[in-house]
Design an enzyme around this catalytic site. Structure first.
Site, PDB file in Angstrom:
ATOM      1  N   GLY A  41      43.310  40.259  11.929  1.00  0.00           N
ATOM      2  CA  GLY A  41      43.452  40.793  10.578  1.00  0.00           C
ATOM      3  C   GLY A  41      43.423  39.756   9.479  1.00  0.00           C
ATOM      4  O   GLY A  41      43.997  39.976   8.405  1.00  0.00           O
ATOM      5  N   HIS A  86      49.097  44.229  45.163  1.00  0.00           N
ATOM      6  CA  HIS A  86      49.550  43.816  43.831  1.00  0.00           C
ATOM      7  C   HIS A  86      50.761  44.641  43.387  1.00  0.00           C
ATOM      8  O   HIS A  86      51.713  44.114  42.794  1.00  0.00           O
ATOM      9  CB  HIS A  86      48.418  44.010  42.818  1.00  0.00           C
ATOM     10  CG  HIS A  86      47.281  43.052  42.973  1.00  0.00           C
ATOM     11  ND1 HIS A  86      47.436  41.686  42.905  1.00  0.00           N
ATOM     12  CD2 HIS A  86      45.951  43.267  43.187  1.00  0.00           C
ATOM     13  CE1 HIS A  86      46.262  41.095  43.060  1.00  0.00           C
ATOM     14  NE2 HIS A  86      45.344  42.035  43.245  1.00  0.00           N
ATOM     15  N   HIS A 116      44.260  46.582  48.853  1.00  0.00           N
ATOM     16  CA  HIS A 116      44.291  45.430  47.944  1.00  0.00           C
ATOM     17  C   HIS A 116      45.159  45.725  46.717  1.00  0.00           C
ATOM     18  O   HIS A 116      46.050  44.940  46.375  1.00  0.00           O
ATOM     19  CB  HIS A 116      42.857  45.092  47.520  1.00  0.00           C
ATOM     20  CG  HIS A 116      42.761  43.911  46.610  1.00  0.00           C
ATOM     21  ND1 HIS A 116      42.375  42.662  47.042  1.00  0.00           N
ATOM     22  CD2 HIS A 116      42.996  43.780  45.270  1.00  0.00           C
ATOM     23  CE1 HIS A 116      42.385  41.819  46.030  1.00  0.00           C
ATOM     24  NE2 HIS A 116      42.752  42.482  44.926  1.00  0.00           N
ATOM     25  N   GLU A 117      44.898  46.865  46.064  1.00  0.00           N
ATOM     26  CA  GLU A 117      45.654  47.190  44.852  1.00  0.00           C
ATOM     27  C   GLU A 117      47.112  47.496  45.165  1.00  0.00           C
ATOM     28  O   GLU A 117      47.998  47.193  44.361  1.00  0.00           O
ATOM     29  CB  GLU A 117      45.008  48.375  44.135  1.00  0.00           C
ATOM     30  CG  GLU A 117      43.579  48.130  43.667  1.00  0.00           C
ATOM     31  CD  GLU A 117      43.480  46.956  42.713  1.00  0.00           C
ATOM     32  OE1 GLU A 117      44.474  46.633  42.018  1.00  0.00           O
ATOM     33  OE2 GLU A 117      42.400  46.326  42.661  1.00  0.00           O
TER      34      GLU A 117
END
Length: 611
Positions: free
Chosen positions: A209, A430, A426-427
């Site tokens: 901004g 996490h 895999h996920e």
């Protein structure tokens, strides 16, 4: 303007068409078969052939007879010029009358003199018109070349942007308040002997901004606003940029008090003499002229220069010294409170469902700039229109955030069952690290729907935003990145390329801990200067300021950090294998899980998000 230019381009063709029409219309007789008669052949033609449209033009000396004779069914125009004597004239008229030919008699002295004049003058008028056109074109080209060095700054009056339209920058607006007061009443500062800053440099990442803040200052002060980019000064020809700088300041002095806004000033304000193979004469002359003009502004003259850049490290030191850009204001990415305010500003002209809570949305979007937030709400509005909804709901905002972060979902991409299960494992790895590792980021959402280059992704955000990060925080981040690869190794016995980006990010954090932050056994020594992007001529050839033995120790420390995080991730994944496969099976069925879904599946309390 463009319409006028298109009309001018057709002028030569219009003149040529007029000339052809003129020649054809007024000399149409030559375009068809035309016979020349004398008195004797005219008499023969009258007696033997049929005639029509005969006109006799009477002059003092001769008679001009024109008409059409029909021979063998073919119409042939003729012209006869005979002496004007009483005997010949009477005989001709009698002969024509006896054959029943209608005669139109004209007096040459009474013919349209104006038409004859136009016919005689028209070729010269056309020639003069063509010449004038090409002379004016060459003159315009010369004027354009003279205008090449004029200022390209765009002047805006009556700017409607106010500080109420700028959110998430309270400190920055506070720093600008006295500048607004100065533009409104410069004599008050002159009376006190205070010199207001000539220049203000706004520094910050893209989209925070900076331009909006400069426009808001002009809007609050109600002064003219000259806007120009640094690249608008620099041209191929040396001296053009310097000329544009002079013209810009001359124009600004006539309308003071005013604001000159230089966007992307690093395009013209780069450090002089820093470049492979020498400097850039045009850019350096432009910078020199800018410095001279800033020095030439008298104290409290009413001209305020605001510049913006996201690369302050490449600016020439002369442009940053006191007396030029006296004040530097850092416009950082907004915090949670600032993001909420920005969401509310951009939501003014949109319709939202009653359950929308911008505070919770702000908590889910750490690291988003003002431009990112505006893009999120715009994407959400487009999605609502696409679904033919009357209001923007939670689903549209969730999808818009995912689109901004990772790109649109690729639902048409087909996974094989084995590949889909690998992505889910895999996920889920996490996710397990985020749930059971103290200090790690909070899991907000996990999906196995491909987006962008990723086969799936896990949205994890800090439980609370911190200005500083501890060594424990960084180790938790690295451990989170390792969770996916560890989960594949432990549960499938084989790893894949899915952890490519995870390894890249984890290695980047580990090297920063060793080289920049001193968070290793090598101690609080900085082995690498942080320069951001390469600045040719100054940063391109970095000299290694440590020995090969230290380089070996650096690599060893980076590896130790990664190994420690990897082992920690493996320990957590093995300990919570049951919970991991609960998440895997849910992902195989639903493809996307939110934090509430995961808490319900595992029987864990939902993370309380304070307003």
């Amino acid at each position: 303007m463009q319409k006028r230019q298109r009309i001018e381009n057709y002028i030569p063709y219009i003149i040529i068409v007029m000339a052809i029409f003129f020649v054809y219309f007024f000399n149409g007789d030559t375009a068809s078969k035309n016979e020349e008669y004398n008195y004797r052949t005219l008499q023969t033609a009258i007696e033997k052939e049929k005639m029509k449209d005969v006109s006799v033009i009477v002059n003092n000396v001769v008679l001009t007879v024109k008409g059409t004779v029909i021979k063998n069914g073919e119409e042939i125009k003729f012209t006869a010029i005979i002496p004007n004597t009483e005997q010949i004239t009477n005989q001709l008229m009698d002969t024509l009358a006896s054959k029943g030919v209608d005669i139109k008699t004209e007096d040459a002295n009474e013919r349209n003199v104006l038409l004859d004049m136009v016919i005689s003058v028209m070729p010269y008028v056309l020639m003069i018109g063509v010449g004038y056109y090409f002379l004016s074109k060459s003159s315009n080209a010369a004027n354009k070349s003279m205008e090449f060095g004029k200022s390209r700054a765009r002047l805006e009056d009556n700017i409607k942007v106010k500080f109420t339209d700028v959110a998430g920058a309270d400190e920055e607006k506070f720093e600008m308040q006295e500048l607004i007061d100065y533009l409104k009443n410069p004599r008050k500062y002159a009376k006190m002997g205070a010199r207001i800053p000539k220049g203000v440099l706004l520094v910050g990442p893209p989209g925070t901004g900076k331009t909006l803040l400069a426009r808001a200052v002009a809007g609050e002060a109600d002064v003219p606003f000259y806007s120009i980019s640094g690249s608008d000064f620099v041209e191929m020809f040396v001296g053009v940029g310097a000329s544009r700088v002079r013209k810009m300041f001359e124009q600004a002095k006539k309308t003071s008090p005013c604001i000159i806004f230089l966007d992307e000033i690093d395009a013209v304000g780069r450090e002089r003499g820093a470049g492979l193979g020498g400097g850039n004469d045009e850019r350096e002359q432009t910078l020199n002229q800018l410095l001279v003009e800033m020095d030439g502004i008298n104290d409290n003259e009413g001209i305020l220069i605001i510049a913006a850049t996201n690369r302050p490290d490449v600016l020439d030191p002369a442009i940053l010294r006191p007396g030029r850009f006296d004040r530097q204001i850092v416009v950082n990415l907004p915090d949670r409170k600032g993001r909420k305010e920005i969401f509310e500003v951009h939501a003014r002209n949109k319709h939202f469902a009653s359950e929308i809570d911008f505070d919770l949305i702000a908590q889910r979007t750490p690291g988003f700039s003002g431009a990112d937030i505006e893009n999120v709400l715009n994407e959400a509005a487009i999605l609502a229109v696409r679904e033919d909804k009357k209001e923007i709901g939670t689903d549209e905002i969730d999808e818009a955030i995912d689109r901004v972060l990772m790109g649109p979902a690729k639902k048409s991409r087909l996974y094989s069952p084995d590949e889909k299960r690998r992505v889910a494992i895999h996920e889920a790895g996490h996710t397990i690290i985020g749930l059971f590792l103290p200090g790690s980021n909070v899991v907000r959402k996990v999906t196995i729907i491909p987006r962008g280059m990723a086969g799936g992704y896990n949205m994890m955000t800090p439980e609370e935003e911190k200005f500083l990060k501890t060594k424990t925080d960084l180790m938790s981040h690295i451990t989170s990145y390792m969770g996916g690869r560890v989960s594949e190794e432990v549960n499938l016995g084989e790893i894949s390329t899915g952890a490519h980006n995870d390894i890249q990010e984890a290695t980047k954090i580990a090297r920063a801990m060793v080289l920049e932050y001193g968070m290793s056994k090598l101690g609080p020594i900085q082995y690498q200067n942080v320069t951001g992007n390469v600045f040719l001529g100054r940063d391109y050839i970095n000299q290694q300021n440590y020995s090969s033995e230290v380089a070996y120790e650096i690599d060893k420390e980076v590896r130790d950090i990664i190994d420690t995080a990897y082992n920690k991730a493996k320990e957590i994944v093995k300990k919570h294998t049951k919970e991991l496969f609960v998440i895997v099976e849910a992902l195989m069925e639903r493809e996307t899980l939110t934090a509430e879904d995961i808490s319900e599946l595992l029987g864990m309390p939902v993370v309380v998000e304070e307003s």
